[in-house]
Structures are given as structure tokens and as C-alpha cells.
Design a protein around this motif. Structure first.
Motif, short mmCIF file in Angstrom:
data_model
loop_
_atom_site.label_atom_id
_atom_site.label_comp_id
_atom_site.label_asym_id
_atom_site.label_seq_id
_atom_site.Cartn_x
_atom_site.Cartn_y
_atom_site.Cartn_z
N TYR A 24 -13.54 4.32 9.88
CA TYR A 24 -12.87 5.59 9.64
C TYR A 24 -11.44 5.49 10.16
CZ TYR A 24 -11.52 10.50 10.14
OH TYR A 24 -10.85 11.70 10.07
N LEU A 25 -10.48 5.87 9.32
CA LEU A 25 -9.07 5.85 9.71
C LEU A 25 -8.44 7.20 9.45
CD1 LEU A 25 -7.99 2.44 8.09
CD2 LEU A 25 -8.58 2.85 10.49
N GLU A 26 -7.55 7.61 10.33
CA GLU A 26 -6.75 8.81 10.11
C GLU A 26 -5.38 8.62 10.75
OE1 GLU A 26 -8.92 12.06 11.82
OE2 GLU A 26 -8.37 11.55 13.87
N HIS A 27 -4.39 9.33 10.22
CA HIS A 27 -3.02 9.25 10.74
C HIS A 27 -2.57 7.80 10.87
CE1 HIS A 27 -3.28 13.54 11.39
NE2 HIS A 27 -4.36 13.35 12.12
N ALA A 28 -2.71 7.07 9.77
CA ALA A 28 -2.35 5.65 9.76
C ALA A 28 -1.79 5.28 8.39
CB ALA A 28 -3.57 4.79 10.08
N VAL A 29 -1.03 4.19 8.36
CA VAL A 29 -0.51 3.64 7.12
C VAL A 29 -1.31 2.37 6.82
CG1 VAL A 29 1.49 2.68 5.94
CG2 VAL A 29 1.78 4.59 7.52
N ILE A 30 -1.89 2.29 5.63
CA ILE A 30 -2.80 1.21 5.28
C ILE A 30 -2.15 0.34 4.21
CG2 ILE A 30 -5.08 0.65 4.40
CD1 ILE A 30 -5.37 3.87 5.49
N HIS A 31 -2.06 -0.95 4.51
CA HIS A 31 -1.49 -1.91 3.58
C HIS A 31 -2.45 -3.08 3.39
CE1 HIS A 31 2.43 -0.13 3.03
NE2 HIS A 31 2.65 -0.08 4.33
N ARG A 32 -1.98 -4.04 2.60
CA ARG A 32 -2.73 -5.27 2.37
C ARG A 32 -1.96 -6.44 2.95
NH1 ARG A 32 -4.77 -7.61 -3.53
NH2 ARG A 32 -5.54 -9.63 -2.77
N ASP A 33 -2.67 -7.33 3.64
CA ASP A 33 -2.09 -8.58 4.12
C ASP A 33 -3.04 -9.69 3.67
OD1 ASP A 33 -0.92 -10.71 5.36
OD2 ASP A 33 -1.23 -10.00 7.41
N ALA A 34 -2.67 -10.38 2.57
CA ALA A 34 -3.54 -11.39 1.94
C ALA A 34 -4.86 -10.70 1.58
CB ALA A 34 -3.73 -12.59 2.86
N SER A 65 -1.46 1.90 0.39
CA SER A 65 -0.66 1.27 -0.64
C SER A 65 -1.50 0.89 -1.85
CB SER A 65 0.03 0.02 -0.09
OG SER A 65 -0.92 -0.99 0.17
N HIS A 66 -0.83 0.68 -2.97
CA HIS A 66 -1.49 0.23 -4.19
C HIS A 66 -2.22 -1.09 -3.95
CE1 HIS A 66 -1.63 -2.00 -8.03
NE2 HIS A 66 -1.84 -0.81 -8.59
N GLY A 67 -1.56 -2.01 -3.23
CA GLY A 67 -2.17 -3.31 -2.97
C GLY A 67 -3.44 -3.20 -2.15
N ALA A 68 -3.46 -2.27 -1.18
CA ALA A 68 -4.66 -2.10 -0.36
C ALA A 68 -5.82 -1.55 -1.18
CB ALA A 68 -4.36 -1.17 0.81
N VAL A 69 -5.54 -0.57 -2.04
CA VAL A 69 -6.59 -0.01 -2.90
C VAL A 69 -7.11 -1.08 -3.85
CG1 VAL A 69 -7.09 1.68 -4.71
CG2 VAL A 69 -5.73 2.34 -2.72
N MET A 70 -6.21 -1.89 -4.40
CA MET A 70 -6.61 -2.95 -5.31
C MET A 70 -7.52 -3.96 -4.61
SD MET A 70 -4.17 -5.27 -7.76
CE MET A 70 -3.29 -6.02 -6.39
N LEU A 71 -7.18 -4.31 -3.36
CA LEU A 71 -8.00 -5.25 -2.61
C LEU A 71 -9.38 -4.67 -2.34
CD1 LEU A 71 -8.44 -7.87 -1.05
CD2 LEU A 71 -7.39 -6.77 0.95
N LEU A 72 -9.46 -3.40 -1.96
CA LEU A 72 -10.76 -2.78 -1.74
C LEU A 72 -11.61 -2.84 -3.00
CD1 LEU A 72 -9.65 0.36 0.31
CD2 LEU A 72 -10.95 -1.59 1.18
#
Length: 319
Positions: A24-34, A65-72
């Protein structure tokens, strides 16, 4: 234009039964790294391996980010968007399974009254081991289940010394409920997240329920009810017996511990398969037939299918 990292092959991903329960995450910025998800907040950056993640619950204040959603999506991890304190559900991502076989079986069972009744009775049988469930009516089974839940509340109230009056769920005013009711709401939300992840990972529909009906998460509530007396209710009373300022956070932590201890996501996968008539081999955590298949077929009008991507038109035929 850069293409970015290649998607991980399905064969490299963790089985649904072997994944982390939820993050669970809140008040955070989520990105993709590899092939990892990164969560950045005022405390720093945390890397989360996407291929072994069951469900990512995104609370308020999150930006992804778009990249993070795509990775999920590529990793078969379910992203669930939730409201404040994770007590509201808004949306989820795509399944791990590429096959519709279990979904089609779910639809077949729920569409036939006798078959649906048999699955509903099996759900009650799983809650009442050793008891007769074939003779009582559905109304009687609901009453028996209600009595079981009330008894569970009383037992854990006596065990922990936490006073219990009644279930008081207020999604519009979370803080108005007492500590044990707040903890129950947070614990059930975490449980729903895990169950939802298992359901969609197997390619099933969250909305085609057997006991619950008329809601887009009916099957989620069906399956979650199998575990509440064993998981969320005792956790909620354990949280409420301590003087805590942040009940939801502590509840989610204890739920993760309890889910891990009970191998709950593995049990959930197996129970769904059992209810829908699948019998995986001993030691297997999910369906072998079609989970990794990425094949589209065409219905042939009866019980047969033919290959898609083929032109079946005859040359020089004037339709």
C-alpha cells in the motif's frame, strides 16, 4: 525515441500463488526503474520488484508514471486505486493470465441456477468444515454464517479485552467509528485487495459472484468471506487493544504478517480453482492449462473453436 526495457517474459514471472500479498502506497511518486517499481516520498526511494508483486494499492496523494503502470501490466501485478485510508475501491489493472478458460467456466457456473447453488453451498462448506450444508436452504446458511461471524466477534472481544457492540462501517466518516471498527474496515480492505489480485491474476471476473450479486466485486466478497473469521477479525481486535494513533497503518502491517504466515494468497488461488472446478497437480499453485497462452481463437458456432488471424473467405464468392 527510446523503446525502454523489454517486458519480462511470462515464464520469468512469479506464480500468482507465490507473490507478495500487497503493498500500500500513499503520498508518493511512483516510477519505473528497469523491472522494478520505485516509490519516492519524503523519506527517500524504495524499489519494489514488480514480477513478484501481487497487488499494489494506490492511496490518496499518489502519482504514477505511464512506465510504472505499463510494468505492472506486463508483470501481471494488479494495481488497485483506492480512496482515503484505502476504504474505497476505484479501479484495477489487467490480469496475469492470458487465457479465458477459467473465466468461461465461472460464467457457465454462475449462469446455471443449479450449478451456481452448488458452488455457493461449497463456499459455505469451506466455512463450516464437517457440517452438513446440502440440506439447509440458502436463507438458513446465511443465518448460520451470521451467527458464526457474531460468535467470532465475541470470542476475540473476550480474548483481547476490547469492548464490542456492533459493526459500524462509515466510509464517509472513517474516524467516527471506534478503533476496532476502523481496524476491521482497514483489514477487510487489505483482504479484498489480495483476493481481487488473485481473482484477476487467474483471469476470472470480480463481478460474477455466487453468493453476492449485483456488484462489480461480488466474487471478491464471496472469496474474502472465506477468510475473515481467520484473518481480518482477529487482526482488527489485536490492533484495537493497543493505544495507536494510526490504526489503518498498523492494521495493514499486521495483515501482511498474517497473510504471509497463512500463505493466504496461495490458499486463495487454490480455493478459487477448487470452486470453479479446476484441479491443479499437487505442488502447483495455479492453472497449467492456458495461463501462459497468448492465443486468440474464433468460436465455431457449437463447442468447437478455430484459429484466429486466418481469412476464411472463399475467393470469387459474391456475398
Amino acid at each position: 525515441m527510446t523503446r525502454g526495457p523489454a517486458p519480462p517474459p511470462i515464464s520469468s514471472l512469479a506464480r500468482a500463488a507465490d507473490r507478495l500479498s500487497f503493498v500500500y502506497l500513499e503520498h508518493a511518486v511512483i516510477h519505473r526503474d528497469a523491472n522494478a517499481i520505485t516509490s519516492t516520498d519524503q523519506r527517500g526511494i524504495v524499489h519494489i520488484p514488480a514480477a513478484s508483486l501481487g497487488t499494489l494499492i494506490l492511496g490518496p496523494g499518489t502519482t504514477i508514471s505511464h512506465g510504472a503502470v505499463m510494468l505492472l501490466a506486463e508483470s501481471g501485478a494488479t494495481a488497485v486505486w483506492a480512496g482515503e485510508r484505502a476504504v474505497r475501491y476505484y479501479a484495477h489493472g489487467r490480469p496475469l493470465s492470458r487465457s479465458s478458460s477459467l473465466l468461461e467456466e465461472q460464467a457457465r457456473l454462475v449462469s446455471n441456477r443449479n450449478l451456481r447453488l452448488a458452488v455457493a453451498r461449497e463456499m459455505y462448506a469451506m466455512r463450516f468444515p464437517g457440517e452438513e450444508v446440502s440440506a439447509p436452504s440458502m436463507q438458513q446458511l446465511r443465518g448460520r454464517e451470521g451467527a458464526r461471524v457474531r460468535r467470532s466477534y465475541r470470542e476475540h472481544s473476550e480474548r483481547t479485552g476490547v469492548p464490542w457492540g456492533r459493526r459500524d462501517y462509515r466510509p464517509d466518516d472513517f474516524a467516527a467509528s471506534d478503533a476496532v471498527n476502523q481496524a476491521l474496515s482497514a483489514a477487510n480492505t487489505a483482504l479484498y485487495g489480495l483476493v481481487h489480485a488473485a481473482i484477476v491474476a487467474l483471469g476470472c471476473s470480480p463481478g460474477l459472484g455466487f453468493v453476492h450479486t449485483g456488484h462489480d466485486r461480488s466474487f471478491v466478497y464471496d472469496v474474502a468471506d472465506l477468510y475473515k473469521a481467520e484473518v481480518s477479525i482477529p487482526v482488527a481486535f489485536d490492533v484495537a487493544k493497543e493505544p495507536l494513533a494510526d490504526v489503518p497503518t498498523m492494521t495493514r502491517r499486521l495483515m501482511r504478517d498474517r497473510m504471509t504466515e497463512l500463505h493466504l494468497i496461495e490458499r486463495c488461488v487454490r480455493d478459487i480453482q477448487h470452486l470453479l472446478g479446476s484441479r491443479p497437480e499437487e505442488g502447483e499453485g495455479e492453472l497449467d492449462d492456458g495461463v501462459e497462452a497468448d492465443v486468440v481463437a474464433l468460436w465455431d458456432g457449437a463447442d468447437e473453436v478455430v484459429a484466429a488471424g486466418t481469412n476464411y473467405g472463399e475467393e470469387d464468392v459474391d456475398w
